[in-house]
Design a protein around this motif. Structure first.
Motif, PDB file in Angstrom:
ATOM      1  N   VAL A 138       0.857  -1.182   0.000  1.00  0.00           N
ATOM      2  CA  VAL A 138       0.000   0.000   0.000  1.00  0.00           C
ATOM      3  C   VAL A 138       0.896   1.235   0.000  1.00  0.00           C
ATOM      4  O   VAL A 138       1.860   1.306   0.759  1.00  0.00           O
ATOM      5  CB  VAL A 138      -0.933   0.007   1.233  1.00  0.00           C
ATOM      6  N   THR A 139       0.586   2.184  -0.870  1.00  0.00           N
ATOM      7  CA  THR A 139       1.349   3.429  -0.946  1.00  0.00           C
ATOM      8  C   THR A 139       1.117   4.266   0.292  1.00  0.00           C
ATOM      9  O   THR A 139       0.002   4.356   0.781  1.00  0.00           O
ATOM     10  CB  THR A 139       0.919   4.231  -2.184  1.00  0.00           C
ATOM     11  N   VAL A 140       2.213   4.864   0.808  1.00  0.00           N
ATOM     12  CA  VAL A 140       2.098   5.782   1.950  1.00  0.00           C
ATOM     13  C   VAL A 140       2.871   7.053   1.642  1.00  0.00           C
ATOM     14  O   VAL A 140       3.848   7.043   0.915  1.00  0.00           O
ATOM     15  CB  VAL A 140       2.628   5.150   3.261  1.00  0.00           C
ATOM     16  N   ASP A 141       2.371   8.160   2.195  1.00  0.00           N
ATOM     17  CA  ASP A 141       3.057   9.438   2.084  1.00  0.00           C
ATOM     18  C   ASP A 141       3.800   9.660   3.390  1.00  0.00           C
ATOM     19  O   ASP A 141       3.170   9.731   4.448  1.00  0.00           O
ATOM     20  CB  ASP A 141       2.043  10.575   1.886  1.00  0.00           C
ATOM     21  N   ARG A 142       5.124   9.770   3.325  1.00  0.00           N
ATOM     22  CA  ARG A 142       5.913   9.973   4.541  1.00  0.00           C
ATOM     23  C   ARG A 142       6.709  11.238   4.425  1.00  0.00           C
ATOM     24  O   ARG A 142       7.086  11.675   3.432  1.00  0.00           O
ATOM     25  CB  ARG A 142       6.850   8.811   4.771  1.00  0.00           C
TER      26      ARG A 142
END
Length: 142
Positions: A138-142
């Protein structure tokens, strides 16, 4: 690339770290236990969008449930954190790859695998004669 991995084999899944490697009952990782592990891992990353956390928790729950319901039982669970994605890996005792069977009428179930495919950036399945591992990122914005 920063990476963190935590894998729990069947013998120690959900057990306190001090119990790892000891003989005795081997608690299986339930969907709730897997979600707690993922939640703790995500909390250590710092703030993430709530929708990304929700997606990861739902994917985790569906994959662990499917391993128990259709895969002959969970054999291991892991989570890997990269710069722009979090991947959960769920292994079970069935060498058969997951498949979507459209349900007719009022029969319950059959929604887990399509949910996983829809929410994930990438899904791969490694099959072996003694089981398979599903890797769902799953793509995450960090």
């Amino acid at each position: 690339m920063n990476s963190r991995s935590e894998t729990l084999p069947r013998a120690t899944a959900g057990a306190p770290p001090a119990a790892a490697g000891r003989a005795g009952p081997s608690p299986l990782l339930t969907p709730a236990q897997a979600r707690r592990l993922v939640s703790r891992t995500l909390a250590a990353l710092g703030p993430l969008r709530a929708s990304q956390v929700d997606d990861l928790l739902l994917v985790t729950s569906e994959l662990v449930t499917n391993a128990h319901r259709h895969g002959g039982g969970l054999t291991s669970f892991g989570i890997v954190v990269d710069d722009d994605r979090v991947t959960v890996s769920v292994a079970d005792a069935s060498g058969k790859p997951p498949r979507h069977e459209p349900r007719g009428g009022l029969r319950p179930g059959g929604f887990g695998w399509p949910i996983v495919l829809r929410l994930c950036r990438e899904v791969t399945v490694d099959t072996r004669p003694d089981g398979k591992t599903v890797h769902a990122a799953v793509t995450v914005d960090r």
